[in-house]
Enzyme design. Structure first.
Site, PDB file in Angstrom:
ATOM      1  N   ASP A  13     -14.906  11.027 -29.661  1.00  0.00           N
ATOM      2  CA  ASP A  13     -14.981  10.894 -30.999  1.00  0.00           C
ATOM      3  C   ASP A  13     -14.844  12.291 -31.758  1.00  0.00           C
ATOM      4  O   ASP A  13     -15.214  12.565 -32.791  1.00  0.00           O
ATOM      5  CB  ASP A  13     -16.025   9.894 -31.750  1.00  0.00           C
ATOM      6  CG  ASP A  13     -16.111   8.720 -31.186  1.00  0.00           C
ATOM      7  OD1 ASP A  13     -15.029   8.236 -30.699  1.00  0.00           O
ATOM      8  OD2 ASP A  13     -17.316   8.277 -30.964  1.00  0.00           O
ATOM      9  N   LYS A  16      -9.779  13.885 -31.109  1.00  0.00           N
ATOM     10  CA  LYS A  16      -8.577  14.018 -30.175  1.00  0.00           C
ATOM     11  C   LYS A  16      -7.166  13.741 -30.805  1.00  0.00           C
ATOM     12  O   LYS A  16      -6.230  14.320 -30.354  1.00  0.00           O
ATOM     13  CB  LYS A  16      -8.764  13.461 -28.850  1.00  0.00           C
ATOM     14  CG  LYS A  16     -10.183  14.260 -28.158  1.00  0.00           C
ATOM     15  CD  LYS A  16     -10.405  13.354 -26.998  1.00  0.00           C
ATOM     16  CE  LYS A  16     -11.087  12.193 -26.859  1.00  0.00           C
ATOM     17  NZ  LYS A  16     -12.251  12.189 -27.563  1.00  0.00           N
ATOM     18  N   GLY A  40     -10.798   5.350 -29.059  1.00  0.00           N
ATOM     19  CA  GLY A  40     -10.498   4.850 -30.528  1.00  0.00           C
ATOM     20  C   GLY A  40      -9.944   6.262 -31.056  1.00  0.00           C
ATOM     21  O   GLY A  40     -10.675   7.156 -31.598  1.00  0.00           O
ATOM     22  N   HIS A  41      -8.468   6.256 -31.192  1.00  0.00           N
ATOM     23  CA  HIS A  41      -7.958   7.469 -31.916  1.00  0.00           C
ATOM     24  C   HIS A  41      -7.219   7.112 -33.075  1.00  0.00           C
ATOM     25  O   HIS A  41      -6.470   6.270 -33.004  1.00  0.00           O
ATOM     26  CB  HIS A  41      -6.966   8.102 -30.695  1.00  0.00           C
ATOM     27  CG  HIS A  41      -7.627   8.588 -29.395  1.00  0.00           C
ATOM     28  ND1 HIS A  41      -7.025   8.964 -28.380  1.00  0.00           N
ATOM     29  CD2 HIS A  41      -8.871   8.698 -29.214  1.00  0.00           C
ATOM     30  CE1 HIS A  41      -7.703   9.170 -27.494  1.00  0.00           C
ATOM     31  NE2 HIS A  41      -9.206   9.172 -27.873  1.00  0.00           N
ATOM     32  N   GLN A 224     -12.417   9.999 -24.379  1.00  0.00           N
ATOM     33  CA  GLN A 224     -13.826  10.102 -24.416  1.00  0.00           C
ATOM     34  C   GLN A 224     -14.195  11.762 -24.359  1.00  0.00           C
ATOM     35  O   GLN A 224     -13.254  12.362 -24.887  1.00  0.00           O
ATOM     36  CB  GLN A 224     -14.336   9.602 -22.980  1.00  0.00           C
ATOM     37  CG  GLN A 224     -14.386   8.094 -23.102  1.00  0.00           C
ATOM     38  CD  GLN A 224     -13.222   7.405 -22.760  1.00  0.00           C
ATOM     39  OE1 GLN A 224     -12.606   7.826 -21.789  1.00  0.00           O
ATOM     40  NE2 GLN A 224     -12.852   6.436 -23.721  1.00  0.00           N
TER      41      GLN A 224
HETATM   42  P1  IMO Z   1     -12.911   8.187 -27.471  1.00  0.00           P
HETATM   43  O1  IMO Z   1     -11.648   8.503 -26.944  1.00  0.00           O
HETATM   44  C1  IMO Z   1     -17.101   7.775 -28.049  1.00  0.00           C
HETATM   45  C2  IMO Z   1     -19.063   5.510 -24.620  1.00  0.00           C
HETATM   46  C3  IMO Z   1     -19.497   4.340 -24.959  1.00  0.00           C
HETATM   47  C4  IMO Z   1     -20.812   4.260 -23.848  1.00  0.00           C
HETATM   48  C5  IMO Z   1     -20.222   5.062 -22.599  1.00  0.00           C
HETATM   49  C6  IMO Z   1     -19.596   3.842 -21.615  1.00  0.00           C
HETATM   50  O2  IMO Z   1     -12.645   7.618 -28.990  1.00  0.00           O
HETATM   51  O3  IMO Z   1     -13.616   9.734 -27.866  1.00  0.00           O
HETATM   52  P2  IMO Z   1     -17.527   2.555 -21.667  1.00  0.00           P
HETATM   53  O4  IMO Z   1     -16.930   1.379 -22.485  1.00  0.00           O
HETATM   54  O5  IMO Z   1     -16.431   3.604 -21.339  1.00  0.00           O
HETATM   55  O6  IMO Z   1     -18.047   1.990 -20.160  1.00  0.00           O
HETATM   56  O7  IMO Z   1     -18.995   2.958 -22.217  1.00  0.00           O
HETATM   57  O8  IMO Z   1     -19.289   5.705 -23.263  1.00  0.00           O
HETATM   58  N1  IMO Z   1     -17.506   5.845 -24.901  1.00  0.00           N
HETATM   59  C7  IMO Z   1     -17.057   6.470 -25.998  1.00  0.00           C
HETATM   60  N2  IMO Z   1     -17.846   7.072 -26.937  1.00  0.00           N
HETATM   61  N3  IMO Z   1     -15.692   7.853 -27.810  1.00  0.00           N
HETATM   62  C8  IMO Z   1     -15.116   7.151 -26.870  1.00  0.00           C
HETATM   63  O9  IMO Z   1     -13.597   7.365 -26.954  1.00  0.00           O
HETATM   64  C9  IMO Z   1     -15.857   6.266 -25.916  1.00  0.00           C
HETATM   65  N4  IMO Z   1     -15.426   5.718 -24.756  1.00  0.00           N
HETATM   66  C10 IMO Z   1     -16.546   5.314 -24.280  1.00  0.00           C
HETATM   67  O10 IMO Z   1     -20.211   4.373 -26.232  1.00  0.00           O
HETATM   68  O11 IMO Z   1     -21.940   5.167 -24.345  1.00  0.00           O
HETATM   69 MG    MG Z   2     -13.760   6.867 -30.316  1.00  0.00          MG
END
Ligand code: IMO
Ligand code: MG
Length: 430
Positions: A13, A16, A40-41, A224
């Site tokens: 988050d 990106k 979530g972009h 992530q």
């Molecule tokens: P973006 O790309 C923030 C976190 C989840 C959880 C951990 C594992 O938007 O930055 P998962 O469903 O991947 O097995 O969850 O990772 N998580 C994220 N946190 N931004 C994301 O993606 C995330 N994708 C997974 O909240 O703690």
């Molecule tokens: Mg996100």
């Protein structure tokens, strides 16, 4: 001209999507190489908001090729519905601008169910996942029993693969005292969605190799963040893929030489969703205020994000584990108006001072941040489009961040809008 990898330098988050969208103007190809629709972009272009989870952020720009690489776990239903949702917003997605790796692992409904079951607390540690089935799908990939995209093109042999997969999953289900899955239902689930996703299938490693040889510019879009990396993150509170920049090569089928400049994205403060250690987390009204001003709610799950000060120790570490050449610092405007601002510069662990984040779960939970305090600024950085538009104290903050993390700020983002971006160094120029 270098190819560029964009990776999150914190817990995801970081913004990106906006940076990838903005950089994609200069790119020919945009590639996702890990994760899935847990990402979530958000892109804001001329006031119009686009939310992407699985599709590369380049997809909104006409004339760019978007690629989903083999390192991604692909929920075919999520792909079909995201394509549909975007086409309702006027973004056309066809084989001309989207290709998906034939060897990408599929996320099935059984993975979503297992993810949710574990998160319910009755079967394993609660991680606070997005419940999209990401972890269970990667487990099956490593367990060599996954169904891959190409398997949908060979329905005759799909039943055998489903049987093999269910030998494992139904044993688990019995152990949890649940009904077994029927192979027929899974076959139907896959056969019905196949025509919606197969048109995009390609040998992505070959396509990317051709593009590269033709001198096309490739932008790799990480999802992530480095602290959610399955090896380098806050294990076990991580996602199930490698999120560091090295994964761009493996997750797309190119060699490490294809990856040029590594741009790490970092927020001017820190957030985290889900469980796990977070040394600079704020539990007071300052944390609340950052969350409100920064609209820190998850794009995928709507969950409230935990907020805290910028932790330079963590970002310094991810600068190293991802080989980050420069940083895009985002959401600086959220810190506008704070009288004082703190930066985490190191930790106290069991009475000792350390300058890194320890690897063990216990130690990660015990470290206490050491803060440096800086004067804030009263002017606004929101929407600034040049360095000269920034209050002097804001520039001082950026300079201090650079010093502490050991990497220059190459890009500064001052609002969610595409063009509210200050470029100090063009990543494509290497
Ligand atoms: P973006 O790309 C923030 C976190 C989840 C959880 C951990 C594992 O938007 O930055 P998962 O469903 O991947 O097995 O969850 O990772 N998580 C994220 N946190 N931004 C994301 O993606 C995330 N994708 C997974 O909240 O703690
Ligand atoms: Mg996100």
């Amino acid at each position: 001209m270098a190819n560029v990898v964009v990776v999150g330098a914190q817990w995801g988050d970081e913004g990106k999507g906006k940076i990838v969208d903005w950089l994609s103007e200069q790119a020919d190809v945009v590639v996702r190489f890990q994760g899935g629709h847990n990402a979530g972009h958000t892109l804001v272009i001329g006031g119009k908001v686009y939310k992407l989870s699985l599709l590369p952020s380049g997809v909104v720009r006409p004339g760019k090729l978007s690629v989903i690489g083999n390192g991604v776990v692909l929920d075919p239903h999520a792909l079909a519905s995201e394509v549909e949702r975007l086409s309702e917003q006027g973004v056309s997605i066809t084989r001309d601008n989207l290709r998906v790796a034939e060897n990408a692992t599929l996320i099935l409904s059984i993975h979503r169910e297992l993810d949710a079951l574990r998160e319910s607390g009755s079967a394993g540690t609660k991680i606070g996942t997005t419940k999209r089935g990401i972890g269970p799908a990667y487990e099956d990939k490593a367990g060599r029993r996954a169904i891959r995209l190409m398997d949908l093109a060979d329905l005759a042999s799909l039943r055998d693969k489903i049987d093999r997969l269910l030998t494992h999953h139904n044993a688990l289900r019995r152990g949890f005292g649940l009904d077994e899955f029927s192979p027929e239902a899974i076959y139907e689930e896959l056969a019905s969605v196949a025509p919606k996703v197969l048109p995009y299938m390609d040998a992505v490693w070959r396509l990317l190799d051709e593009e590269r040889r033709a001198g096309k510019r490739i932008l790799f879009e990480g999802a992530q963040g480095a602290l959610l990396d399955v090896d380098h993150g806050t294990y076990p509170f991580v996602t199930s893929s490698n999120t560091v920049a090295g994964q761009a090569a493996t997750g797309s089928g190119l060699g490490p030489g294809a990856v040029g400049y590594v741009l790490g994205i970092a927020k001017a403060y820190t957030t985290r969703v889900g469980e796990g250690p977070f040394p600079t987390e704020l539990f007071d009204e300052t944390g609340e205020l950052i969350g409100q001003k920064g609209k820190e709610f998850g794009v995928v799950t709507g969950r409230k994000r935990r907020c805290g000060w910028f932790d330079a120790t963590l970002v310094r570490q991810t600068v190293r584990t991802s080989g980050i050449d420069g940083i895009a610092l985002t959401k600086l405007d959220i810190l506008d108006g704070f009288e004082t601002i703190k930066i985490g510069v190191g930790y106290k662990l069991d009475g000792q001072t350390i300058d890194y984040f320890p690897a063990s779960q216990g130690a990660q939970g015990r470290v206490e941040p050491i803060y440096e305090e800086m004067e804030g600024w009263s002017g606004s950085t929101a929407g600034a489009r040049s360095w000269a538009d920034l209050p002097a104290q804001a520039i001082k903050y950026v300079r201090r961040v650079e010093e502490l993390i050991g990497a220059p700020v190459a890009v500064l983002s001052t609002s969610p809008e595409r063009d509210d971006t200050i470029l100090m160094k063009n990543p494509f120029e290497g």
